[in-house]
Scaffold this motif. Structure first.
Motif, PDB file in Angstrom:
ATOM      1  N   MET A   1       0.830  -1.208   0.000  1.00 17.65           N
ATOM      2  CA  MET A   1       0.000   0.000   0.000  1.00 17.65           C
ATOM      3  C   MET A   1       0.865   1.258   0.000  1.00 17.65           C
ATOM      4  SD  MET A   1      -3.051  -1.100   2.642  1.00 17.65           S
ATOM      5  CE  MET A   1      -3.838   0.517   2.467  1.00 17.65           C
ATOM      6  N   SER A   2       1.971   1.209   0.756  1.00 18.88           N
ATOM      7  CA  SER A   2       2.871   2.356   0.780  1.00 18.88           C
ATOM      8  C   SER A   2       3.502   2.596  -0.585  1.00 18.88           C
ATOM      9  CB  SER A   2       3.960   2.133   1.835  1.00 18.88           C
ATOM     10  OG  SER A   2       4.897   3.187   1.818  1.00 18.88           O
ATOM     11  N   ASP A   3       3.927   1.503  -1.237  1.00 21.14           N
ATOM     12  CA  ASP A   3       4.510   1.624  -2.581  1.00 21.14           C
ATOM     13  C   ASP A   3       3.495   2.167  -3.581  1.00 21.14           C
ATOM     14  OD1 ASP A   3       6.841   0.605  -1.559  1.00 21.14           O
ATOM     15  OD2 ASP A   3       6.504  -1.436  -2.288  1.00 21.14           O
ATOM     16  N   SER A   4       2.254   1.698  -3.476  1.00 18.31           N
ATOM     17  CA  SER A   4       1.206   2.158  -4.388  1.00 18.31           C
ATOM     18  C   SER A   4       0.913   3.639  -4.186  1.00 18.31           C
ATOM     19  CB  SER A   4      -0.070   1.337  -4.178  1.00 18.31           C
ATOM     20  OG  SER A   4       0.140  -0.018  -4.515  1.00 18.31           O
ATOM     21  N   ALA A   5       0.889   4.081  -2.927  1.00 19.44           N
ATOM     22  CA  ALA A   5       0.660   5.501  -2.645  1.00 19.44           C
ATOM     23  C   ALA A   5       1.784   6.356  -3.229  1.00 19.44           C
ATOM     24  CB  ALA A   5       0.551   5.723  -1.137  1.00 19.44           C
ATOM     25  N   THR A   6       3.026   5.868  -3.099  1.00 17.92           N
ATOM     26  CA  THR A   6       4.162   6.594  -3.674  1.00 17.92           C
ATOM     27  C   THR A   6       4.046   6.669  -5.188  1.00 17.92           C
ATOM     28  OG1 THR A   6       5.610   5.874  -1.867  1.00 17.92           O
ATOM     29  CG2 THR A   6       6.675   6.624  -3.896  1.00 17.92           C
ATOM     30  N   MET A   7       3.683   5.562  -5.811  1.00 17.11           N
ATOM     31  CA  MET A   7       3.533   5.535  -7.262  1.00 17.11           C
ATOM     32  C   MET A   7       2.353   6.390  -7.727  1.00 17.11           C
ATOM     33  SD  MET A   7       5.948   3.943  -8.695  1.00 17.11           S
ATOM     34  CE  MET A   7       7.317   2.871  -8.235  1.00 17.11           C
ATOM     35  N   ALA A  99       7.026  -3.296  -4.530  1.00 19.74           N
ATOM     36  CA  ALA A  99       6.079  -4.265  -5.094  1.00 19.74           C
ATOM     37  C   ALA A  99       5.879  -3.972  -6.577  1.00 19.74           C
ATOM     38  CB  ALA A  99       4.750  -4.187  -4.349  1.00 19.74           C
ATOM     39  N   ARG A 100       6.033  -4.971  -7.424  1.00 18.02           N
ATOM     40  CA  ARG A 100       5.880  -4.756  -8.867  1.00 18.02           C
ATOM     41  C   ARG A 100       4.474  -4.290  -9.208  1.00 18.02           C
ATOM     42  NH1 ARG A 100       8.023  -9.950 -11.918  1.00 18.02           N
ATOM     43  NH2 ARG A 100       7.527  -8.628 -13.705  1.00 18.02           N
ATOM     44  N   SER A 101       3.482  -4.777  -8.468  1.00 18.70           N
ATOM     45  CA  SER A 101       2.099  -4.383  -8.751  1.00 18.70           C
ATOM     46  C   SER A 101       1.841  -2.916  -8.447  1.00 18.70           C
ATOM     47  CB  SER A 101       1.136  -5.242  -7.933  1.00 18.70           C
ATOM     48  OG  SER A 101       1.360  -5.049  -6.541  1.00 18.70           O
ATOM     49  N   SER A 102       2.704  -2.285  -7.636  1.00 16.54           N
ATOM     50  CA  SER A 102       2.461  -0.895  -7.238  1.00 16.54           C
ATOM     51  C   SER A 102       2.567   0.075  -8.404  1.00 16.54           C
ATOM     52  CB  SER A 102       3.436  -0.484  -6.134  1.00 16.54           C
ATOM     53  OG  SER A 102       4.774  -0.462  -6.617  1.00 16.54           O
ATOM     54  N   VAL A 103       3.313  -0.304  -9.455  1.00 12.67           N
ATOM     55  CA  VAL A 103       3.455   0.581 -10.607  1.00 12.67           C
ATOM     56  C   VAL A 103       2.103   0.768 -11.288  1.00 12.67           C
ATOM     57  CG1 VAL A 103       4.600   0.950 -12.817  1.00 12.67           C
ATOM     58  CG2 VAL A 103       5.853  -0.109 -10.924  1.00 12.67           C
ATOM     59  N   LEU A 104       1.431  -0.349 -11.589  1.00 13.37           N
ATOM     60  CA  LEU A 104       0.108  -0.258 -12.209  1.00 13.37           C
ATOM     61  C   LEU A 104      -0.919   0.329 -11.249  1.00 13.37           C
ATOM     62  CD1 LEU A 104      -0.248  -3.578 -14.260  1.00 13.37           C
ATOM     63  CD2 LEU A 104       0.009  -1.262 -15.135  1.00 13.37           C
ATOM     64  N   THR A 105      -0.870  -0.086  -9.989  1.00 10.74           N
ATOM     65  CA  THR A 105      -1.831   0.423  -9.017  1.00 10.74           C
ATOM     66  C   THR A 105      -1.686   1.929  -8.837  1.00 10.74           C
ATOM     67  OG1 THR A 105      -1.731  -1.689  -7.846  1.00 10.74           O
ATOM     68  CG2 THR A 105      -2.711   0.161  -6.675  1.00 10.74           C
ATOM     69  N   GLY A 106      -0.439   2.410  -8.826  1.00 17.13           N
ATOM     70  CA  GLY A 106      -0.212   3.844  -8.706  1.00 17.13           C
ATOM     71  C   GLY A 106      -0.792   4.612  -9.876  1.00 17.13           C
ATOM     72  N   HIS A 107      -0.585   4.094 -11.093  1.00 16.71           N
ATOM     73  CA  HIS A 107      -1.187   4.741 -12.267  1.00 16.71           C
ATOM     74  C   HIS A 107      -2.713   4.706 -12.190  1.00 16.71           C
ATOM     75  CE1 HIS A 107       2.158   5.908 -14.765  1.00 16.71           C
ATOM     76  NE2 HIS A 107       2.732   4.720 -14.645  1.00 16.71           N
ATOM     77  N   LEU A 108      -3.260   3.610 -11.682  1.00 14.95           N
ATOM     78  CA  LEU A 108      -4.708   3.494 -11.549  1.00 14.95           C
ATOM     79  C   LEU A 108      -5.248   4.562 -10.599  1.00 14.95           C
ATOM     80  CD1 LEU A 108      -7.389   1.831 -11.965  1.00 14.95           C
ATOM     81  CD2 LEU A 108      -6.723   0.571  -9.911  1.00 14.95           C
ATOM     82  N   ILE A 109      -4.651   4.670  -9.421  1.00 15.30           N
ATOM     83  CA  ILE A 109      -5.111   5.652  -8.441  1.00 15.30           C
ATOM     84  C   ILE A 109      -4.952   7.071  -8.979  1.00 15.30           C
ATOM     85  CG2 ILE A 109      -4.720   6.584  -6.130  1.00 15.30           C
ATOM     86  CD1 ILE A 109      -3.745   3.776  -5.317  1.00 15.30           C
ATOM     87  N   GLY A 110      -3.788   7.339  -9.593  1.00 12.83           N
ATOM     88  CA  GLY A 110      -3.555   8.664 -10.148  1.00 12.83           C
ATOM     89  C   GLY A 110      -4.559   9.023 -11.234  1.00 12.83           C
ATOM     90  N   GLY A 111      -4.867   8.062 -12.107  1.00 12.48           N
ATOM     91  CA  GLY A 111      -5.832   8.310 -13.178  1.00 12.48           C
ATOM     92  C   GLY A 111      -7.226   8.582 -12.648  1.00 12.48           C
ATOM     93  N   VAL A 112      -7.652   7.804 -11.655  1.00 14.48           N
ATOM     94  CA  VAL A 112      -8.986   8.004 -11.082  1.00 14.48           C
ATOM     95  C   VAL A 112      -9.080   9.363 -10.378  1.00 14.48           C
ATOM     96  CG1 VAL A 112     -10.613   7.165  -9.344  1.00 14.48           C
ATOM     97  CG2 VAL A 112      -9.466   5.538 -10.867  1.00 14.48           C
ATOM     98  N   ILE A 113      -8.025   9.763  -9.687  1.00 12.66           N
ATOM     99  CA  ILE A 113      -8.026  11.059  -9.005  1.00 12.66           C
ATOM    100  C   ILE A 113      -8.103  12.196 -10.018  1.00 12.66           C
ATOM    101  CG2 ILE A 113      -6.618  12.654  -7.637  1.00 12.66           C
ATOM    102  CD1 ILE A 113      -5.613  10.247  -6.066  1.00 12.66           C
ATOM    103  N   ARG A 114      -7.301  12.137 -11.079  1.00 11.60           N
ATOM    104  CA  ARG A 114      -7.355  13.182 -12.110  1.00 11.60           C
ATOM    105  C   ARG A 114      -8.743  13.270 -12.724  1.00 11.60           C
ATOM    106  NH1 ARG A 114      -2.170  11.131 -13.552  1.00 11.60           N
ATOM    107  NH2 ARG A 114      -3.175   9.785 -15.102  1.00 11.60           N
TER     108      ARG A 114
END
Length: 255
Positions: A1-7, A99-114
């Motif tokens: 979760m921390s990695d995803s938030a950073t991404m 976490a390798r999954s954090s790269v995609l998850t980070g883009h997902l969260i960023g896209g939804v927020i935008r």
């Protein structure tokens, strides 16, 4: 979760590197709203339920413009993912303890927020123009839930497009069908007024059921089974986008 938030923070900052795409994703639905209401609204609004003319037409297409905003926002997400995939940063991420999954998850969260921010701005513009929804607080929550569900689904799909594209320009071009398909729906006119062949496409493509659900929640028009169909479409797009994005990401990651 921390990695995803950073991404996710990185994804949002990365999106700011393409200000013209962000501005385009916001301004295009706003300009279409102004165009259709102030130029075509007087004619197209005749015969609309409730107030006629421009006011009636504004109430009809405002939900459609919020949906279009979600669709236009996908271009930025696809481009930012494609930049990551083509400029070598993924190779650096592979050597880091994340976490390798954090790269995609980070883009997902960023896209939804935008997308959420731009939807709110388009809604504010519509309210300033005179949009007069009849929704209760519960219906407002449900409407934003539908938009969030659609944003989640389309963001996964654009993640897949960006991860598969050979260049950022190709990724942006590949998202054009998502921006054009809502135009062949009930977004601007009732499907009953369309020619037979076009009406069949409009009635059975995903965006019509989503728009009809939003319009019903915000304006009190009949929804029927549109909500269930909209949920099914969003779920299907999410599943396809998720597995496609993960496969494209890992395939490119290995190379």
């Amino acid at each position: 979760m921390s990695d995803s938030a950073t991404m996710a923070r990185r994804s949002i900052r990365h999106g700011l590197r393409f200000p013209m795409m962000l501005v385009s994703g916001l301004l295009t639905p706003v300009l279409l709203l102004l165009l259709f209401v102030y130029i075509f609204g007087g004619t197209l609004g005749q015969g609309m339920a409730g107030a006629s003319g421009r006011v009636g037409y504004l109430n009809y297409i405002a939900p459609s413009m919020m949906l279009l905003t979600v669709c236009y926002g996908g271009g930025t997400t696809a481009v930012t993912v494609s930049v990551d995939m083509t400029e070598g940063i993924i190779n650096r991420f592979r050597t880091m303890p994340i976490a390798r999954s954090s790269v995609l998850t980070g883009h997902l969260i960023g896209g939804v927020i935008r997308t959420t921010v731009t939807v709110v701005l388009v809604l504010i513009t519509a309210l300033i123009m005179g949009f007069d929804p009849t929704a209760t607080p519960v219906e407002w929550i449900a409407a934003f839930g539908v938009l969030l569900m659609l944003s989640f689904a389309l963001t996964w799909l654009t993640l897949a497009i960006g991860a598969s594209a050979k260049s950022p320009g190709g990724a942006n071009t590949a998202t054009l069908p998502l921006q054009l398909l809502p135009l062949i729906s009930s977004a601007f006119v009732s499907t009953d007024s369309l020619p037979t062949g076009v009406r069949w496409i409009a009635e059975y493509q995903p965006f019509t059921s989503i728009i009809d659900t939003l319009r019903g929640l915000l304006m009190g028009t009949p929804i029927g089974n549109s909500a269930a169909i909209a949920a099914a479409w969003c779920a299907g797009i999410t599943v396809i986008g998720f597995f496609w994005a993960r496969r494209a990401f890992h395939n490119r990651d290995r190379h």
